[in-house]
Design a protein around this motif. Structure first.
Motif, PDB file in Angstrom:
ATOM      1  N   ARG A 378      -8.438   3.251  -8.808  1.00 37.56           N
ATOM      2  CA  ARG A 378      -8.498   2.985  -7.563  1.00 37.56           C
ATOM      3  C   ARG A 378      -8.597   1.610  -6.970  1.00 37.56           C
ATOM      4  NH1 ARG A 378     -13.781   1.792  -6.298  1.00 37.56           N
ATOM      5  NH2 ARG A 378     -14.248   2.920  -4.452  1.00 37.56           N
ATOM      6  N   PHE A 379      -7.933   1.429  -5.802  1.00 35.17           N
ATOM      7  CA  PHE A 379      -7.540  -0.055  -5.508  1.00 35.17           C
ATOM      8  C   PHE A 379      -7.970  -0.305  -3.852  1.00 35.17           C
ATOM      9  CE2 PHE A 379      -5.319  -3.670  -3.735  1.00 35.17           C
ATOM     10  CZ  PHE A 379      -5.287  -4.662  -4.782  1.00 35.17           C
ATOM     11  N   PRO A 380      -8.835  -1.127  -3.639  1.00 30.87           N
ATOM     12  CA  PRO A 380      -9.434  -1.061  -2.299  1.00 30.87           C
ATOM     13  C   PRO A 380      -8.732  -1.882  -1.273  1.00 30.87           C
ATOM     14  CG  PRO A 380     -10.480  -3.078  -3.859  1.00 30.87           C
ATOM     15  CD  PRO A 380      -9.343  -2.274  -4.561  1.00 30.87           C
ATOM     16  N   GLY A 395     -12.256   1.789   2.513  1.00 29.61           N
ATOM     17  CA  GLY A 395     -11.370   2.789   1.827  1.00 29.61           C
ATOM     18  C   GLY A 395     -10.614   2.375   0.545  1.00 29.61           C
ATOM     19  N   PHE A 396      -9.726   3.039  -0.075  1.00 26.65           N
ATOM     20  CA  PHE A 396      -9.043   2.547  -1.210  1.00 26.65           C
ATOM     21  C   PHE A 396      -7.884   3.661  -1.522  1.00 26.65           C
ATOM     22  CE2 PHE A 396     -12.606   5.632  -2.220  1.00 26.65           C
ATOM     23  CZ  PHE A 396     -12.217   6.620  -2.840  1.00 26.65           C
ATOM     24  N   ILE A 412      -5.483   8.844  -0.777  1.00 24.79           N
ATOM     25  CA  ILE A 412      -5.617   7.521   0.048  1.00 24.79           C
ATOM     26  C   ILE A 412      -6.679   7.810   1.072  1.00 24.79           C
ATOM     27  CG2 ILE A 412      -4.279   5.935   1.310  1.00 24.79           C
ATOM     28  CD1 ILE A 412      -1.817   6.963   0.111  1.00 24.79           C
ATOM     29  N   ILE A 413      -7.948   6.895   1.428  1.00 22.36           N
ATOM     30  CA  ILE A 413      -8.335   6.860   2.253  1.00 22.36           C
ATOM     31  C   ILE A 413      -8.359   5.542   3.037  1.00 22.36           C
ATOM     32  CG2 ILE A 413     -10.621   6.777   0.965  1.00 22.36           C
ATOM     33  CD1 ILE A 413     -11.982   7.735   3.351  1.00 22.36           C
ATOM     34  N   GLY A 414      -7.854   5.470   4.351  1.00 21.84           N
ATOM     35  CA  GLY A 414      -7.683   4.231   4.913  1.00 21.84           C
ATOM     36  C   GLY A 414      -6.734   4.193   5.754  1.00 21.84           C
ATOM     37  N   PRO A 415      -6.297   2.935   6.502  1.00 21.24           N
ATOM     38  CA  PRO A 415      -5.292   2.928   7.489  1.00 21.24           C
ATOM     39  C   PRO A 415      -3.972   3.593   7.211  1.00 21.24           C
ATOM     40  CG  PRO A 415      -5.583   0.784   6.635  1.00 21.24           C
ATOM     41  CD  PRO A 415      -6.682   1.677   6.051  1.00 21.24           C
ATOM     42  N   ASP A 416      -3.526   4.311   7.829  1.00 22.50           N
ATOM     43  CA  ASP A 416      -2.377   4.854   7.930  1.00 22.50           C
ATOM     44  C   ASP A 416      -1.839   5.828   6.391  1.00 22.50           C
ATOM     45  OD1 ASP A 416      -0.014   5.289   9.472  1.00 22.50           O
ATOM     46  OD2 ASP A 416       1.212   3.626   8.713  1.00 22.50           O
TER      47      ASP A 416
END
Ligand code: FAD
Ligand code: NAI
Length: 475
Positions: A378-380, A395-396, A412-416
């Motif tokens: 995973r990458f933050p 998220g990441f 993916i959890i995060g913007p867009d």
């Protein structure tokens, strides 16, 4: 009574039906579509589109909470006006549904307003709301009657202030409090929305987790974020009935610890959807095959009755608009003389909470069980310039990579996230390897860099986090 003959007739004008109509017409077929209630179906009228319009408003309001951090000083606290928000949502819906009507006209598709009933000889009767009727025949029929909210058989579900996703979009004011029955996609998206609009929200979910199909790590982070915002999530809580008590709704729940209840001004039922089989009665009499309430189809989207296809929420697909549309295209191609198969191999799943969630392929839990050799990393977002610049670092991105360097899953959890997932979906569909993604120059500064960095992290050489943090990749 008028009688005409069509090459292809479609029952239901949701994203399954209207897309199949366009697709069949563009292949030269003479096409009719019958719609009983609203062009665009659930998706455009009471589903995807109104929910995203209202979620956009809710997220805008939520973002104003940190406006001062950006140097935007509000003179007073923002005041949310529900009727104006509903008017915005209505404008969006009207524009989109009007667009579908225009598309029908532009593709020379004949639209019939009314309830369509189909028989096995492929005669379609259309019953209009004014009592008049018409009839036509077709060589091929595509059933696209969609789904409706499942209303559980328990006391109190038809009471005042008990809503479902068909009936929750035109409230006169923001509810003070809301109990959401069901922590699936609808429950979670709408909980996120109402919470941001100022409602005190409690989600009651009978399973041990909300959003059961979502990767556990992603789900856990979302639950923590929603909890911090004041949403109460109670799991292992099966709702058994709803009563009235002191001017409020009382929701009765059985838990491992025994019976408990939760009170709120409103209750939202979000416990899944069921196939809408209105108009298919004669086909059932003729032996139309079903499986657990949904019409059964083969990989060509054809039912057991030759020349009669079924698509979208009516069948066991994914319960998603883009899948309904793809199934519609497959059915239309087959109904107009070709022979193609529907593939469910790569289905992107978007969830419009803030932050957004999107995933494609298998979860980490499945990978660990079935593909022990898979590399998972995973990458933050904290390490991606664009995410930092827009202040959305929660998220990441997680990738699951198979032994040939293929992507088995991405989360993916995060913007867009819901837009970004398309890159991984395309890579999976095109059988690209991680090298090919890593070799692709991603523009800077963009969120898409996070997708490439996740791949690099899984390979053990990320650029914007120290490699030691990628130790899991080597496991
Ligand atoms: P529907 O959209 O249900 O359309 C069926 C149409 O058939 C309806 O218009 C109905 O009136 C008509 N009909 C039924 N019977 C007859 C008959 N006998 N004669 C004439 N007409 C008939 N999916 C996503 O991919 N992304 C999202 O963000 C998303 N958000 C959602 C949010 C909510 C709140 C809900 C409820 C659903 C959401 N969905 C989303 C799911 C999506 O709406 C459905 O998967 C999609 O609408 C299914 O399309 P369909 O064409 O099969 O059926
Ligand atoms: P769902 O099946 O996703 O979730 C329903 C939840 O209700 C489950 O977790 C279930 O365990 C729980 N439940 C059932 N009975 C209960 C009870 N008595 N007490 C407590 N919990 C109970 O169904 P949902 O959320 O209604 O959504 C239907 C479909 O709509 C989804 O499958 C999805 O495909 C589609 N949808 C898609 C969206 C998207 O793509 N962003 C957004 C909204 C809906």
């Amino acid at each position: 009574m008028t009688s005409t003959h069509y090459d292809v007739a479609i029952i239901g004008a949701g994203p399954g039906g209207y897309v199949s109509a366009i697709s069949a017409a563009q292949r030269g077929a003479k096409v009719a579509i019958v719609e009983k209630q609203y062009m665009g179906g659930t998706c455009l009228n009471v589903g995807c589109i109104p929910s995203k319009a209202m979620l956009h408003i809710a997220e805008t309001l939520h973002n104003l909470e940190s406006a001062a951090d950006l140097g935007i000083m509000l003179q007073q606290s923002p005041v949310f006006n529900m009727p104006r928000a509903v008017a915005f949502k209505d404008k969006v819906v009207k524009r989109m549904t009007g667009g579908v009507s225009t598309l029908m006209k532009g593709n020379n598709v004949d639209v019939f307003d009314g309830i369509g009933t189909v028989d096995a000889s492929k005669t379609v009767s259309v019953q209009k709301s004014d009592g008049s009727s018409s009839e036509f025949t077709a060589d091929k029929i595509i059933l696209a009657t969609g789904s409706v909210p499942f209303i559980p058989p328990m006391p109190g579900v038809d009471g005042d202030h008990v809503m479902n996703s068909d009936t929750c979009w035109n409230l006169p004011k923001t509810p003070e409090s809301l109990v959401c029955v069901g922590g699936g996609v609808i429950g979670i998206e709408l909980a996120c929305m109402f919470n941001a609009l100022g409602t005190k929200v409690t989600i009651l979910e009978m399973l041990p987790d909300v959003l059961a199909p979502v990767d556990a790590e992603v789900r856990k982070l979302l639950v923590r974020i929603l909890g911090k915002r004041g949403i109460t999530i109670v799991t292992n809580a099966k709702v058994e009935g709803i009563e009235d008590e002191g001017g409020q709704k009382k929701v009765n729940v059985s838990t491992e610890q025994g019976a408990v209840s939760y009170n709120a001004e409103y209750v939202l039922l979000a416990v899944s959807r069921r196939a809408n089989t209105t108009g298919l009665e004669k086909l059932f009499e003729f032996g139309l095959d079903t499986d657990r309430g949904r019409v059964r189809v083969n990989e060509h989207m054809e039912t057991n009755l030759p020349g009669i296809y079924a698509i979208g929420d009516l069948v066991h697909g994914a319960g998603l608009a883009h899948v309904a549309s793809t199934e519609g295209e497959v059915a239309a191609v087959n109904a107009t003389g070709q022979n193609v198969k529907m593939s469910y191999d790569v289905i992107p799943n978007p969830i419009y909470t803030f932050p957004e969630i999107a995933f494609v392929g298998i979860t980490e839990a499945v990978a660990r069980e079935k593909y022990p050799e898979a590399r998972i990393e995973r990458f933050p977002w904290t390490a991606i310039g664009k995410a930092v610049a827009i202040g959305e670092t929660e998220g990441f991105t997680k990738v699951i990579i198979g032994k040939y360097g293929e992507i088995l899953g991405a989360h993916i959890i995060g913007p867009d996230a819901t837009n970004l997932i398309t890159e991984y979906s395309l890579a999976m569909r095109g059988e690209l390897t991680v090298d090919e993604i890593a070799d692709t120059i991603h523009p800077h500064p963009t969120l898409s860099e996070g997708l490439r960095e996740a791949i690099l992290a899984a390979e053990g050489h990320p650029i914007h986090i120290p490699p030691k943090q990628a130790a899991r990749a080597a496991r």
